[in-house]
Design an enzyme around this catalytic site. Structure first.
Site, PDB file in Angstrom:
ATOM      1  N   ARG A  50      -0.247   3.955 -11.194  1.00 49.23           N
ATOM      2  CA  ARG A  50      -0.527   5.175 -10.423  1.00 49.23           C
ATOM      3  C   ARG A  50       0.401   5.217  -9.209  1.00 49.23           C
ATOM      4  O   ARG A  50       0.001   4.862  -8.093  1.00 49.23           O
ATOM      5  CB  ARG A  50      -2.004   5.204 -10.030  1.00 49.23           C
ATOM      6  CG  ARG A  50      -2.921   5.442 -11.217  1.00 49.23           C
ATOM      7  CD  ARG A  50      -4.388   5.391 -10.863  1.00 49.23           C
ATOM      8  NE  ARG A  50      -4.842   4.014 -10.633  1.00 49.23           N
ATOM      9  CZ  ARG A  50      -6.115   3.683 -10.421  1.00 49.23           C
ATOM     10  NH1 ARG A  50      -7.046   4.612 -10.401  1.00 49.23           N
ATOM     11  NH2 ARG A  50      -6.460   2.425 -10.227  1.00 49.23           N
ATOM     12  N   ASP A  52       2.556   6.334  -6.042  1.00 43.79           N
ATOM     13  CA  ASP A  52       2.226   7.201  -4.916  1.00 43.79           C
ATOM     14  C   ASP A  52       3.223   8.343  -4.783  1.00 43.79           C
ATOM     15  O   ASP A  52       4.261   8.381  -5.453  1.00 43.79           O
ATOM     16  CB  ASP A  52       2.218   6.389  -3.622  1.00 43.79           C
ATOM     17  CG  ASP A  52       1.077   5.398  -3.558  1.00 43.79           C
ATOM     18  OD1 ASP A  52      -0.022   5.736  -4.043  1.00 43.79           O
ATOM     19  OD2 ASP A  52       1.275   4.293  -3.017  1.00 43.79           O
ATOM     20  N   ARG A 198       6.044  -1.985  -1.302  1.00 43.73           N
ATOM     21  CA  ARG A 198       6.669  -1.392  -0.121  1.00 43.73           C
ATOM     22  C   ARG A 198       6.405  -2.244   1.125  1.00 43.73           C
ATOM     23  O   ARG A 198       7.276  -2.368   1.996  1.00 43.73           O
ATOM     24  CB  ARG A 198       6.167   0.037   0.074  1.00 43.73           C
ATOM     25  CG  ARG A 198       6.660   0.994  -1.013  1.00 43.73           C
ATOM     26  CD  ARG A 198       5.855   2.281  -1.052  1.00 43.73           C
ATOM     27  NE  ARG A 198       5.888   2.960   0.222  1.00 43.73           N
ATOM     28  CZ  ARG A 198       5.078   3.979   0.525  1.00 43.73           C
ATOM     29  NH1 ARG A 198       4.164   4.396  -0.336  1.00 43.73           N
ATOM     30  NH2 ARG A 198       5.174   4.565   1.713  1.00 43.73           N
TER      31      ARG A 198
END
Length: 255
Positions: A50, A52, A198
């Site tokens: 999923r 972002d 990230r």
């Protein structure tokens, strides 16, 4: 009813992410809307990852079931005819009804791209984080090695993250220095927390800037405290590059 697996590439820039949202355009929503026209009913598409808002995919994997008697070739042509150019279905195949793109995945691979030069290539600016000031790639490479193995990665989970179990196994964590200032960070694991890659990329940049030693990465992991890690790197530098299902990869052409 027939079940299908598709491999999807997309430029995440225009979208709110993979998952359908109450507002905004999602990749999942676009594919489900296109399949509704094909199957004359609502179709649920399950994605392996999923991603972002702003995150890209080279080889996202998705699965769904159709009532209409159709072939993988028809699905491939039909979806690509209906989807915007930022989203392409690279392949489609019929699979057993038990196949689930997310729950059957054994590992995923992500790549984070950084551009470390005074001037960013204009054709790369939407697909790499432009970091000013010379980064120490050797120190970043050393720090990246501490990520490999089984660890509790709570320090890299998004603030407010809801994952109760934060232990994961990373089998690959490698930084590579390319030409013209391009740095690529590749990581493979059995699962990822929200914003995890990230946050790791942002932590590596702190090491590259000389603000922390490579061993700091080990200390951050041990802390299990998000405030101890680096900033969350921008979404546009991140790519989902591969999903593995046992010995089968979502894209054998991606290293």
């Amino acid at each position: 009813m027939s079940s299908f697996k598709i491999i999807v590439s997309y430029d995440g820039g225009p979208f709110v992410g993979w998952q359908r949202q109450a507002a905004g355009t999602s990749v999942q929503g676009l594919i489900e809307d296109a399949l509704r026209e094909l199957d004359d009913r609502d179709v649920t598409v399950n994605g392996a990852g999923r991603t972002d808002a702003g995150v890209h995919a080279i080889a996202q994997v998705a699965s769904f079931t159709l009532v209409r008697d159709t072939s993988a070739d028809v699905i491939l042509r039909s979806l690509n005819a209906k989807l915007p150019p930022e989203v392409r279905i690279r392949s489609a195949e019929e699979v057993p009804a038990s196949f689930h793109a997310r729950f059957n995945a054994t590992s995923k691979s992500y790549r984070y791209r950084l551009w470390n030069a005074d001037v960013v290539n204009p054709f790369e600016r939407a697909y790499a984080w432009h970091v000013f000031g010379t980064l120490d790639a050797a120190a970043m490479t050393e720090a990246a090695r501490f990520v490999e193995g089984r660890h509790d990665f709570a320090a890299f989970q998004a603030v407010g993250g809801t994952s109760g179990q934060t232990e994961r196994v990373m089998t690959r964590s490698v930084l590579t220095a390319g030409q013209d200032g391009l740095l690529t960070y590749d990581i493979t694991g059995n699962g990822f927390l929200r914003h995890m890659v990230r946050a790791i990329a942002g932590t590596l940049v702190e090491v590259g800037r000389g603000r922390q030693r490579p061993e700091w990465m080990r200390d951050v992991i041990a802390s299990r405290d998000r405030s101890q890690a680096g900033k969350t790197a921008p979404a546009h530098g991140l790519f989902l590059v591969r999903v593995d299902y046992g010995d089968v990869q979502s894209d054998p052409h991606v290293a």
